[in-house]
Design a protein around this motif. Sequence first.
Motif, mmCIF file in Angstrom:
data_model
loop_
_atom_site.group_PDB
_atom_site.id
_atom_site.type_symbol
_atom_site.label_atom_id
_atom_site.label_comp_id
_atom_site.label_asym_id
_atom_site.label_seq_id
_atom_site.Cartn_x
_atom_site.Cartn_y
_atom_site.Cartn_z
ATOM 1 N N PRO A 132 5.532 3.985 0.877
ATOM 2 C CA PRO A 132 5.076 5.937 1.118
ATOM 3 C C PRO A 132 3.528 5.122 -0.070
ATOM 4 O O PRO A 132 2.454 5.462 0.744
ATOM 5 C CB PRO A 132 5.706 6.542 -0.085
ATOM 6 C CG PRO A 132 7.415 6.020 -0.143
ATOM 7 C CD PRO A 132 7.084 4.519 0.098
ATOM 8 N N LYS A 133 3.568 4.011 -0.588
ATOM 9 C CA LYS A 133 1.900 3.730 -1.223
ATOM 10 C C LYS A 133 1.510 3.269 -0.509
ATOM 11 O O LYS A 133 0.332 2.929 0.315
ATOM 12 C CB LYS A 133 2.308 2.285 -2.317
ATOM 13 C CG LYS A 133 1.183 1.930 -3.058
ATOM 14 C CD LYS A 133 1.415 1.268 -3.869
ATOM 15 C CE LYS A 133 0.539 0.769 -4.924
ATOM 16 N NZ LYS A 133 0.528 -0.048 -5.902
ATOM 17 N N GLN A 134 1.852 1.904 0.489
ATOM 18 C CA GLN A 134 0.971 1.421 1.920
ATOM 19 C C GLN A 134 1.348 3.202 2.703
ATOM 20 O O GLN A 134 -0.821 2.585 3.160
ATOM 21 C CB GLN A 134 2.204 0.693 2.362
ATOM 22 C CG GLN A 134 2.326 -1.287 1.569
ATOM 23 C CD GLN A 134 1.017 -1.620 0.946
ATOM 24 O OE1 GLN A 134 0.207 -1.594 2.276
ATOM 25 N NE2 GLN A 134 1.160 -1.597 -0.124
ATOM 26 N N ARG A 135 1.414 3.330 2.621
ATOM 27 C CA ARG A 135 1.400 4.637 4.299
ATOM 28 C C ARG A 135 -0.270 5.291 3.867
ATOM 29 O O ARG A 135 -0.726 5.330 4.856
ATOM 30 C CB ARG A 135 2.130 5.336 4.117
ATOM 31 C CG ARG A 135 3.062 4.997 5.351
ATOM 32 C CD ARG A 135 4.340 6.093 5.353
ATOM 33 N NE ARG A 135 4.674 6.706 4.501
ATOM 34 C CZ ARG A 135 5.929 7.171 4.231
ATOM 35 N NH1 ARG A 135 6.631 5.882 4.665
ATOM 36 N NH2 ARG A 135 6.570 7.694 3.180
ATOM 37 N N LYS A 136 -0.180 5.629 2.127
ATOM 38 C CA LYS A 136 -0.966 6.454 1.404
ATOM 39 C C LYS A 136 -2.617 5.720 1.986
ATOM 40 O O LYS A 136 -3.899 6.403 1.615
ATOM 41 C CB LYS A 136 -0.678 7.033 0.273
ATOM 42 C CG LYS A 136 -2.033 7.845 -0.782
ATOM 43 C CD LYS A 136 -1.337 8.187 -2.129
ATOM 44 C CE LYS A 136 -0.302 9.313 -1.712
ATOM 45 N NZ LYS A 136 -0.293 10.055 -3.223
ATOM 46 N N ILE A 137 -2.571 4.174 1.157
ATOM 47 C CA ILE A 137 -3.528 3.376 1.405
ATOM 48 C C ILE A 137 -4.301 2.976 2.537
ATOM 49 O O ILE A 137 -5.286 3.580 2.772
ATOM 50 C CB ILE A 137 -2.674 1.793 0.962
ATOM 51 C CG1 ILE A 137 -2.686 1.873 -0.737
ATOM 52 C CG2 ILE A 137 -4.343 1.142 1.210
ATOM 53 C CD1 ILE A 137 -2.648 0.461 -1.078
ATOM 54 N N ALA A 138 -2.751 2.864 3.905
ATOM 55 C CA ALA A 138 -3.996 3.490 5.216
ATOM 56 C C ALA A 138 -4.576 4.078 5.233
ATOM 57 O O ALA A 138 -5.244 3.946 5.936
ATOM 58 C CB ALA A 138 -2.406 2.742 6.063
ATOM 59 N N ALA A 139 -3.562 5.351 5.005
ATOM 60 C CA ALA A 139 -4.310 7.215 5.247
ATOM 61 C C ALA A 139 -5.512 7.183 4.941
ATOM 62 O O ALA A 139 -6.556 7.214 5.451
ATOM 63 C CB ALA A 139 -3.312 7.965 5.245
ATOM 64 N N LYS A 140 -5.398 6.440 3.330
ATOM 65 C CA LYS A 140 -6.735 7.112 2.758
ATOM 66 C C LYS A 140 -8.598 5.807 3.428
ATOM 67 O O LYS A 140 -9.505 6.469 4.215
ATOM 68 C CB LYS A 140 -7.227 6.680 0.836
ATOM 69 C CG LYS A 140 -5.834 7.597 0.774
ATOM 70 C CD LYS A 140 -6.827 6.650 -1.054
ATOM 71 C CE LYS A 140 -5.395 8.338 -2.429
ATOM 72 N NZ LYS A 140 -5.871 7.056 -3.288
ATOM 73 N N ALA A 141 -7.455 4.381 3.584
ATOM 74 C CA ALA A 141 -8.655 3.848 4.212
ATOM 75 C C ALA A 141 -8.985 4.395 6.041
ATOM 76 O O ALA A 141 -9.931 4.169 6.056
ATOM 77 C CB ALA A 141 -8.202 2.236 4.648
ATOM 78 N N GLU A 142 -8.153 4.546 6.712
ATOM 79 C CA GLU A 142 -8.344 6.326 7.432
ATOM 80 C C GLU A 142 -10.116 6.650 7.442
ATOM 81 O O GLU A 142 -10.303 7.397 8.529
ATOM 82 C CB GLU A 142 -7.742 6.011 8.412
ATOM 83 C CG GLU A 142 -7.754 6.471 9.465
ATOM 84 C CD GLU A 142 -6.662 7.275 10.445
ATOM 85 O OE1 GLU A 142 -6.973 8.094 11.013
ATOM 86 O OE2 GLU A 142 -5.931 6.865 10.337
ATOM 87 N N LEU A 143 -9.425 7.938 5.971
ATOM 88 C CA LEU A 143 -10.437 8.853 5.921
ATOM 89 C C LEU A 143 -11.915 8.016 5.772
ATOM 90 O O LEU A 143 -12.531 8.895 6.469
ATOM 91 C CB LEU A 143 -10.276 9.278 4.875
ATOM 92 C CG LEU A 143 -10.392 10.556 4.441
ATOM 93 C CD1 LEU A 143 -10.415 11.832 3.774
ATOM 94 C CD2 LEU A 143 -11.273 10.456 3.034
#
Length: 392
Positions: free
Chosen positions: A90-101
């Motif tokens: 879940p931590k990696q998914r959140k980092i990837a989502a923040k990076a895309e934003l």
Amino acid sequence: MNLFQLKNSLTTVGAELKRVEEEIAATAADPKIDIKNLENLETQKINLKKRFDILKDQHDSLEKEQQEEIKARASQNGSNQVKGMSSPDPKQRKIAAKAELYRATMRGREVSQEAIAQLGGVKGFLGDNSESGGEKLLPTTMTSELLHEPFVKNPLRGHSTFTNEINLEVPKISFQLDDDGFIADGDTAKELSSSGDVVKFGRHKFKIFAPLSETVLRGSDTNLVQTVDQALESGLAAKERKVAFTTEPKTGEEHMSFYKAGLKEVPGATKLAAIKAAIADLHEDFRNNAKVAITYADYMEILEALANGNASFYNAQPEQILGKPAIFCDSAVQPIVGDFTYSHFNYDLPVTYERDKNVRTGIEDFVLTAYIDHQIKLKSAFRIAKVVTPTP
């Protein structure tokens, strides 16, 4: 112009072109209207058509460039962003989502629904801003992290109250008795009588700019997210500390400063004497939970004066020296003594984000907009310890 702005301009010019074409048809069908009016409309149509074609060429070119950029990045890194958001962690998914934003915002692209969902979703968009292409709401989990997690750089975190509520109103005291005369502290009773027993929070807008170079934008998700998050967190903490301890607040923000809100000053011949006098001057209801906001330099000065060469003093806890726990803050130019639960910060309205180009450096900024208010719910819960040199 970014792609969003070009789309808006195309829509505006296209609508005007359509209106003029309809007016030409209506004018041509009415023999009573002077032919010069028709000629003027034809000239308007030609000019609008040229504008429309120029904007369309720019739009199509930028859209194609961005599509190629997305494809190139996906082929180079093996679609790391997609992989990141499909990670079992879940931590990696959140980092990837923040990076895309962050990347999408800086390049004027839409943020994918997958990324928004990973970040808790948003309720919608705020208005429209022709300069920025629209201010978007920050996803809910990011807002929560930025506003409610304690930050080391703001010493009041963990001591003052922090909320994120729209049009917040709170009582100045947390309980009441059926006996109207239950308030033993005369200062508190007078304050409630003169200013009411409810605090209403306002909205004071401010922006935080996180400069981002192309190198960081093209770098790893983790580095990008850490860079932006740290900048935003530090900016929020700095703003909170500034409004609470400034001696020169902006017009309309005087109530947010401990030094300009009208707190009672308690004099003393030395800082330690003033602090102890201020503690004693508090009503016991506030004194029991009181703390001392003080600069570290002032504390060391007190310690050195007391120690007088005795090293054992340096091992003592601040509470043993001052009589109450210390909150070290370099902005506390005069020590503040009081119950800091009556210091209340509220962030009103959803936090929004956009981008802005720094024309001085050429580096673009990720911009966060927030609305803050700091209310000292009871002035009688605080004292300012003021050093006064005795008159000879």
